[in-house]
Design a protein around this motif. Structure first.
Motif, PDB file in Angstrom:
ATOM      1  N   ARG A   1       7.819  -3.200  11.521  1.00  0.00           N
ATOM      2  CA  ARG A   1       7.389  -2.216  12.519  1.00  0.00           C
ATOM      3  C   ARG A   1       8.565  -1.461  13.115  1.00  0.00           C
ATOM      4  NH1 ARG A   1       3.627  -6.686  13.442  1.00  0.00           N
ATOM      5  NH2 ARG A   1       5.295  -7.692  14.560  1.00  0.00           N
ATOM      6  N   ASP A   2       9.753  -2.078  13.108  1.00  0.00           N
ATOM      7  CA  ASP A   2      10.906  -1.449  13.744  1.00  0.00           C
ATOM      8  C   ASP A   2      11.698  -0.534  12.818  1.00  0.00           C
ATOM      9  OD1 ASP A   2      11.617  -3.639  12.240  1.00  0.00           O
ATOM     10  OD2 ASP A   2      13.320  -4.179  13.499  1.00  0.00           O
ATOM     11  N   ARG A   3      11.463  -0.641  11.522  1.00  0.00           N
ATOM     12  CA  ARG A   3      12.157   0.222  10.567  1.00  0.00           C
ATOM     13  C   ARG A   3      11.288   0.390   9.331  1.00  0.00           C
ATOM     14  NH1 ARG A   3      15.773  -3.324   6.910  1.00  0.00           N
ATOM     15  NH2 ARG A   3      14.966  -5.394   7.362  1.00  0.00           N
ATOM     16  N   ARG A   4      11.565   1.427   8.588  1.00  0.00           N
ATOM     17  CA  ARG A   4      10.814   1.655   7.358  1.00  0.00           C
ATOM     18  C   ARG A   4      11.517   0.937   6.215  1.00  0.00           C
ATOM     19  NH1 ARG A   4       8.553   7.563   6.633  1.00  0.00           N
ATOM     20  NH2 ARG A   4       7.215   6.417   5.229  1.00  0.00           N
ATOM     21  N   VAL A   5      10.781   0.109   5.536  1.00  0.00           N
ATOM     22  CA  VAL A   5      11.315  -0.659   4.416  1.00  0.00           C
ATOM     23  C   VAL A   5      10.437  -0.381   3.199  1.00  0.00           C
ATOM     24  CG1 VAL A   5      11.729  -2.973   3.516  1.00  0.00           C
ATOM     25  CG2 VAL A   5      12.258  -2.458   5.901  1.00  0.00           C
ATOM     26  N   ARG A   6      11.097   0.061   2.124  1.00  0.00           N
ATOM     27  CA  ARG A   6      10.363   0.310   0.881  1.00  0.00           C
ATOM     28  C   ARG A   6      10.471  -0.912  -0.017  1.00  0.00           C
ATOM     29  NH1 ARG A   6      12.401   5.575  -1.961  1.00  0.00           N
ATOM     30  NH2 ARG A   6      14.418   4.935  -1.151  1.00  0.00           N
ATOM     31  N   LEU A   7       9.347  -1.308  -0.549  1.00  0.00           N
ATOM     32  CA  LEU A   7       9.346  -2.418  -1.492  1.00  0.00           C
ATOM     33  C   LEU A   7       9.750  -1.920  -2.870  1.00  0.00           C
ATOM     34  CD1 LEU A   7       6.091  -4.200  -0.370  1.00  0.00           C
ATOM     35  CD2 LEU A   7       8.430  -4.913   0.058  1.00  0.00           C
ATOM     36  N   HIS A   8      10.418  -2.775  -3.609  1.00  0.00           N
ATOM     37  CA  HIS A   8      10.905  -2.448  -4.946  1.00  0.00           C
ATOM     38  C   HIS A   8       9.999  -3.125  -5.970  1.00  0.00           C
ATOM     39  CE1 HIS A   8      13.445  -2.650  -8.493  1.00  0.00           C
ATOM     40  NE2 HIS A   8      14.150  -1.670  -7.975  1.00  0.00           N
TER      41      HIS A   8
ATOM     42  N   ALA B   1       0.840  -1.196   0.000  1.00  0.00           N
ATOM     43  CA  ALA B   1       0.000   0.000   0.000  1.00  0.00           C
ATOM     44  C   ALA B   1       0.872   1.241   0.000  1.00  0.00           C
ATOM     45  CB  ALA B   1      -0.920   0.000   1.213  1.00  0.00           C
ATOM     46  N   LEU B   2       0.362   2.259  -0.613  1.00  0.00           N
ATOM     47  CA  LEU B   2       1.034   3.550  -0.682  1.00  0.00           C
ATOM     48  C   LEU B   2       0.382   4.465   0.348  1.00  0.00           C
ATOM     49  CD1 LEU B   2       3.268   4.850  -2.355  1.00  0.00           C
ATOM     50  CD2 LEU B   2       1.526   5.649  -3.917  1.00  0.00           C
ATOM     51  N   ILE B   3       0.815   4.334   1.599  1.00  0.00           N
ATOM     52  CA  ILE B   3       0.266   5.153   2.681  1.00  0.00           C
ATOM     53  C   ILE B   3       0.859   6.557   2.612  1.00  0.00           C
ATOM     54  CG2 ILE B   3       0.066   5.386   5.191  1.00  0.00           C
ATOM     55  CD1 ILE B   3      -1.462   2.975   4.131  1.00  0.00           C
ATOM     56  N   ASP B   4       2.170   6.620   2.419  1.00  0.00           N
ATOM     57  CA  ASP B   4       2.889   7.883   2.329  1.00  0.00           C
ATOM     58  C   ASP B   4       3.558   7.942   0.951  1.00  0.00           C
ATOM     59  OD1 ASP B   4       4.586  10.052   2.484  1.00  0.00           O
ATOM     60  OD2 ASP B   4       5.689   9.342   4.245  1.00  0.00           O
ATOM     61  N   PRO B   5       2.962   8.639  -0.013  1.00  0.00           N
ATOM     62  CA  PRO B   5       3.512   8.665  -1.374  1.00  0.00           C
ATOM     63  C   PRO B   5       4.952   9.162  -1.455  1.00  0.00           C
ATOM     64  CG  PRO B   5       1.296   9.567  -1.362  1.00  0.00           C
ATOM     65  CD  PRO B   5       1.700   9.378   0.077  1.00  0.00           C
ATOM     66  N   SER B   6       5.383   9.998  -0.524  1.00  0.00           N
ATOM     67  CA  SER B   6       6.763  10.477  -0.565  1.00  0.00           C
ATOM     68  C   SER B   6       7.755   9.400  -0.130  1.00  0.00           C
ATOM     69  CB  SER B   6       6.930  11.717   0.322  1.00  0.00           C
ATOM     70  OG  SER B   6       6.759  11.364   1.681  1.00  0.00           O
ATOM     71  N   PHE B   7       7.265   8.333   0.500  1.00  0.00           N
ATOM     72  CA  PHE B   7       8.145   7.250   0.941  1.00  0.00           C
ATOM     73  C   PHE B   7       8.164   6.097  -0.059  1.00  0.00           C
ATOM     74  CE2 PHE B   7       8.887   3.269   3.303  1.00  0.00           C
ATOM     75  CZ  PHE B   7      10.198   3.509   3.676  1.00  0.00           C
ATOM     76  N   GLY B   8       7.010   5.570  -0.393  1.00  0.00           N
ATOM     77  CA  GLY B   8       6.943   4.446  -1.323  1.00  0.00           C
ATOM     78  C   GLY B   8       6.070   3.325  -0.803  1.00  0.00           C
ATOM     79  N   LEU B   9       6.135   2.187  -1.475  1.00  0.00           N
ATOM     80  CA  LEU B   9       5.294   1.042  -1.129  1.00  0.00           C
ATOM     81  C   LEU B   9       5.744   0.385   0.169  1.00  0.00           C
ATOM     82  CD1 LEU B   9       4.824  -0.864  -4.497  1.00  0.00           C
ATOM     83  CD2 LEU B   9       3.113   0.434  -3.237  1.00  0.00           C
ATOM     84  N   GLU B  10       4.753   0.089   1.023  1.00  0.00           N
ATOM     85  CA  GLU B  10       5.027  -0.631   2.264  1.00  0.00           C
ATOM     86  C   GLU B  10       4.215  -1.919   2.258  1.00  0.00           C
ATOM     87  OE1 GLU B  10       5.646   1.992   5.890  1.00  0.00           O
ATOM     88  OE2 GLU B  10       4.379   3.268   4.630  1.00  0.00           O
ATOM     89  N   LEU B  11       4.667  -2.889   3.056  1.00  0.00           N
ATOM     90  CA  LEU B  11       4.027  -4.193   3.108  1.00  0.00           C
ATOM     91  C   LEU B  11       3.149  -4.321   4.343  1.00  0.00           C
ATOM     92  CD1 LEU B  11       3.854  -7.078   1.875  1.00  0.00           C
ATOM     93  CD2 LEU B  11       5.735  -7.692   3.393  1.00  0.00           C
ATOM     94  N   PHE B  12       1.947  -4.866   4.145  1.00  0.00           N
ATOM     95  CA  PHE B  12       1.004  -5.083   5.239  1.00  0.00           C
ATOM     96  C   PHE B  12       0.564  -6.538   5.245  1.00  0.00           C
ATOM     97  CE2 PHE B  12       0.964  -0.634   4.557  1.00  0.00           C
ATOM     98  CZ  PHE B  12       0.751  -0.083   5.808  1.00  0.00           C
ATOM     99  N   ILE B  13       0.297  -7.043   6.451  1.00  0.00           N
ATOM    100  CA  ILE B  13      -0.150  -8.424   6.625  1.00  0.00           C
ATOM    101  C   ILE B  13      -1.510  -8.403   7.294  1.00  0.00           C
ATOM    102  CG2 ILE B  13       0.352 -10.640   7.708  1.00  0.00           C
ATOM    103  CD1 ILE B  13       3.320  -9.773   7.702  1.00  0.00           C
ATOM    104  N   LEU B  14      -2.398  -9.200   6.742  1.00  0.00           N
ATOM    105  CA  LEU B  14      -3.757  -9.281   7.257  1.00  0.00           C
ATOM    106  C   LEU B  14      -4.037 -10.723   7.655  1.00  0.00           C
ATOM    107  CD1 LEU B  14      -6.563  -7.915   7.599  1.00  0.00           C
ATOM    108  CD2 LEU B  14      -6.999  -8.531   5.222  1.00  0.00           C
ATOM    109  N   ASP B  15      -4.342 -10.929   8.936  1.00  0.00           N
ATOM    110  CA  ASP B  15      -4.734 -12.258   9.408  1.00  0.00           C
ATOM    111  C   ASP B  15      -6.229 -12.368   9.165  1.00  0.00           C
ATOM    112  OD1 ASP B  15      -5.149 -14.651  10.676  1.00  0.00           O
ATOM    113  OD2 ASP B  15      -3.941 -14.139  12.422  1.00  0.00           O
ATOM    114  N   THR B  16      -6.649 -13.343   8.385  1.00  0.00           N
ATOM    115  CA  THR B  16      -8.047 -13.412   7.960  1.00  0.00           C
ATOM    116  C   THR B  16      -8.962 -14.097   8.968  1.00  0.00           C
ATOM    117  OG1 THR B  16      -7.635 -15.457   6.749  1.00  0.00           O
ATOM    118  CG2 THR B  16      -7.414 -13.391   5.532  1.00  0.00           C
ATOM    119  N   GLU B  17      -8.402 -14.635  10.032  1.00  0.00           N
ATOM    120  CA  GLU B  17      -9.234 -15.307  11.032  1.00  0.00           C
ATOM    121  C   GLU B  17     -10.175 -14.301  11.691  1.00  0.00           C
ATOM    122  OE1 GLU B  17      -8.517 -17.841  15.054  1.00  0.00           O
ATOM    123  OE2 GLU B  17      -7.140 -18.157  13.387  1.00  0.00           O
TER     124      GLU B  17
END
Length: 153
Positions: free
Chosen positions: A62-69, A30-46
């Motif tokens: 959660r401990d650091r910002r990681v941009r997906l390529h 998801a692009l939450i902050d366009p100035s940063f880039g794509l971030e990864l989110f995990i959804l537990d469907t239970e």
């Protein structure tokens, strides 16, 4: 907490991801902050029902910002056992070094010379003529390169 987000498709721009092979989790970028880039989110469907209009997803890092390529291909791939992800991430050190090198280079502007006589009209540049010079090759190498990361779920 800072690592959870209410997922609302009208607010968040979703991109790649998908269901785990066992169908119990979903990941998405998801692009939450366009100035940063794509971030990864995990959804537990239970516990989620098909009628839910909003769900809560956790940031993978959660401990650091990681941009997906995502310049070349899908940045997220599930392992067959649903326990890990293979991620393409931006190598931040390499990217910062590249930007510093680019900032110190002199900028040369040459006129664009186009010949409209003869030849065949084409709607777009073709693959064989995308890289016109050594600088184009260098830029492609930089933006097409990424760091691979295995993320344990």
């Amino acid at each position: 907490p800072n690592d959870t987000h209410v997922v609302d498709s009208e607010i968040v721009e979703f991109s790649s991801g998908g269901w785990s092979p066992d169908g119990k989790k979903m990941v998405f970028t998801a692009l939450i902050d366009p100035s940063f880039g794509l971030e990864l989110f995990i959804l537990d469907t239970e516990g989620i029902s098909p009628n839910d209009t909003h769900v809560v997803a956790k940031k993978a890092f959660r401990d650091r910002r990681v941009r997906l390529h995502s310049a070349i291909g899908d940045p997220v791939k599930w392992a067959p056992d649903s326990s890990r992800l293979l991620l393409q991430i931006v190598d931040e050190e390499r990217h910062a070094k590249f930007l510093n090198e680019q900032a110190t280079r002199p900028k040369f502007v040459s006129p664009a010379i186009e010949d409209f006589a003869g030849g065949q009209a084409a709607p777009a540049r073709t693959y064989q003529d995308l890289l016109k010079n050594a600088e184009d090759v260098e830029m492609f190498k930089h933006y097409a390169s990424c760091e691979l990361c295995i993320y344990d779920i």
